[in-house]
Scaffold this motif. Structure first.
Motif, mmCIF file in Angstrom:
data_model
loop_
_atom_site.group_PDB
_atom_site.id
_atom_site.type_symbol
_atom_site.label_atom_id
_atom_site.label_comp_id
_atom_site.label_asym_id
_atom_site.label_seq_id
_atom_site.Cartn_x
_atom_site.Cartn_y
_atom_site.Cartn_z
ATOM 1 N N GLU A 216 0.811 -1.261 0.097
ATOM 2 C CA GLU A 216 0.093 -0.032 -0.047
ATOM 3 C C GLU A 216 0.833 1.299 -0.077
ATOM 4 N N THR A 217 2.198 1.302 0.541
ATOM 5 C CA THR A 217 2.925 2.476 0.572
ATOM 6 C C THR A 217 4.155 2.260 -0.018
ATOM 7 N N GLY A 218 4.838 1.346 -0.427
ATOM 8 C CA GLY A 218 6.252 1.133 -0.772
ATOM 9 C C GLY A 218 7.042 1.104 -0.011
ATOM 10 N N THR B 172 5.934 9.623 0.442
ATOM 11 C CA THR B 172 5.955 8.190 0.247
ATOM 12 C C THR B 172 5.842 7.813 -1.158
ATOM 13 N N PRO B 173 6.684 6.793 -1.654
ATOM 14 C CA PRO B 173 6.325 6.652 -3.034
ATOM 15 C C PRO B 173 5.142 6.054 -3.511
ATOM 16 N N ARG B 174 4.924 5.906 -4.522
ATOM 17 C CA ARG B 174 3.461 5.350 -4.925
ATOM 18 C C ARG B 174 3.382 3.903 -4.686
ATOM 19 N N PRO B 175 2.267 3.459 -4.305
ATOM 20 C CA PRO B 175 2.062 1.993 -3.930
ATOM 21 C C PRO B 175 2.420 0.990 -4.867
ATOM 22 N N ARG B 176 2.901 -0.083 -4.464
ATOM 23 C CA ARG B 176 3.305 -1.145 -5.314
ATOM 24 C C ARG B 176 2.530 -2.006 -5.869
ATOM 25 N N ALA B 177 1.445 -2.691 -5.069
ATOM 26 C CA ALA B 177 0.824 -3.814 -5.494
ATOM 27 C C ALA B 177 -0.515 -3.619 -4.989
ATOM 28 N N LEU B 178 -1.216 -2.655 -5.392
ATOM 29 C CA LEU B 178 -2.801 -2.481 -5.022
ATOM 30 C C LEU B 178 -3.443 -3.441 -5.666
ATOM 31 N N THR B 179 -4.615 -3.720 -4.939
ATOM 32 C CA THR B 179 -5.689 -4.779 -5.789
ATOM 33 C C THR B 179 -6.791 -3.772 -6.464
ATOM 34 N N ASP B 180 -7.434 -4.555 -7.101
ATOM 35 C CA ASP B 180 -8.623 -3.805 -8.158
ATOM 36 C C ASP B 180 -9.277 -2.609 -7.061
ATOM 37 N N LEU B 181 -9.773 -3.472 -5.767
ATOM 38 C CA LEU B 181 -10.729 -2.709 -4.950
ATOM 39 C C LEU B 181 -9.865 -1.356 -4.495
ATOM 40 N N ASN C 59 -7.387 0.099 -5.896
ATOM 41 C CA ASN C 59 -7.070 1.360 -6.815
ATOM 42 C C ASN C 59 -8.532 1.833 -6.975
ATOM 43 N N ARG C 60 -9.563 1.315 -6.775
ATOM 44 C CA ARG C 60 -10.995 1.962 -6.973
ATOM 45 C C ARG C 60 -11.465 2.756 -5.811
ATOM 46 N N SER C 61 -10.612 2.662 -4.545
ATOM 47 C CA SER C 61 -10.993 3.399 -3.365
ATOM 48 C C SER C 61 -9.856 3.952 -2.659
ATOM 49 N N LEU C 62 -8.780 4.302 -3.173
ATOM 50 C CA LEU C 62 -7.674 5.042 -2.333
ATOM 51 C C LEU C 62 -7.229 6.215 -3.179
ATOM 52 N N ALA C 63 -7.282 7.322 -2.370
ATOM 53 C CA ALA C 63 -7.097 8.933 -3.029
ATOM 54 C C ALA C 63 -5.519 9.178 -2.973
ATOM 55 N N GLY C 64 -4.958 8.530 -1.809
ATOM 56 C CA GLY C 64 -3.739 8.992 -1.602
ATOM 57 C C GLY C 64 -3.265 8.609 0.097
#
Length: 175
Positions: free
Chosen positions: A71-73, A114-123, A125-130
């Motif tokens: 989620e955070t890298g 913080t760097p871009r998250p590394r491995a987000l799930t589809d959910l 990706n559809r629900s995190l703003a930062g």
């Protein structure tokens, strides 16, 4: 949050998801929080600690570390003790989530964004703003929704008194 894992049944018969969360502090005692929203209603937002459900036979510690990286890298952390536990239940993405959450203290030396998250799930990706780092004062003054709802108070106590000698059981939160 991760995708749905198989539900487990606790002795009382309630269905729940085992979750590991991370109270990540930087050298300035700021806490890292994710900014989430309801996928079908992006105006409904809240802040929360990184973490998610256990996968397979992994331990809560393993899940906490994996989720933090995904989620955070952030990989350079020292995972500490369990601070708090809680049961929560809430609607999200068209279903009810019943969770048994453990909150681990962790420290990082990283202070830069913080760097871009590394491995987000589809959910995710559809629900995190930062995400962003919060000082205790900023968190206490926040008018936005933050989970757990007493996080500002809990963080202040943690910073003033250090980790509890045993995990504190928080009141259940049912939304």
């Amino acid at each position: 949050m991760r995708g749905a894992e198989p539900d487990e049944v606790e002795p009382r018969g309630a269905r729940f998801r085992r979750v590991a969360r991370v109270v990540l502090l930087d050298p300035d005692d700021r806490i890292l929080l994710l900014h989430g929203y309801e996928p079908e209603d992006p105006a409904r937002t809240w802040w929360f600690t990184p973490g998610g459900g256990l996968e397979g036979a992994e331990t809560r510690e393993e899940a906490a570390l994996r989720e933090l990286v995904e989620e955070t890298g952030i990989t350079d952390i020292d995972l500490g003790p369990v601070l708090w536990t809680r049961y929560c239940s809430f609607p999200f993405d068209g279903r009810r989530w019943d969770q048994d959450e453990w909150y681990y203290l962790a420290r990082t030396r990283r202070t830069e964004p913080t760097p871009r998250p590394r491995a987000l799930t589809d959910l995710e990706n559809r629900s995190l703003a930062g995400l962003r780092w919060w000082t205790s004062a900023e968190l206490s003054a926040a008018r936005e929704t933050v989970y757990p709802t007493r996080l500002a108070e809990l963080l202040r106590t943690l910073l003033d008194e250090g980790p509890p000698s045993a995990p504190v059981v928080l009141a259940p939160e049912i939304v």
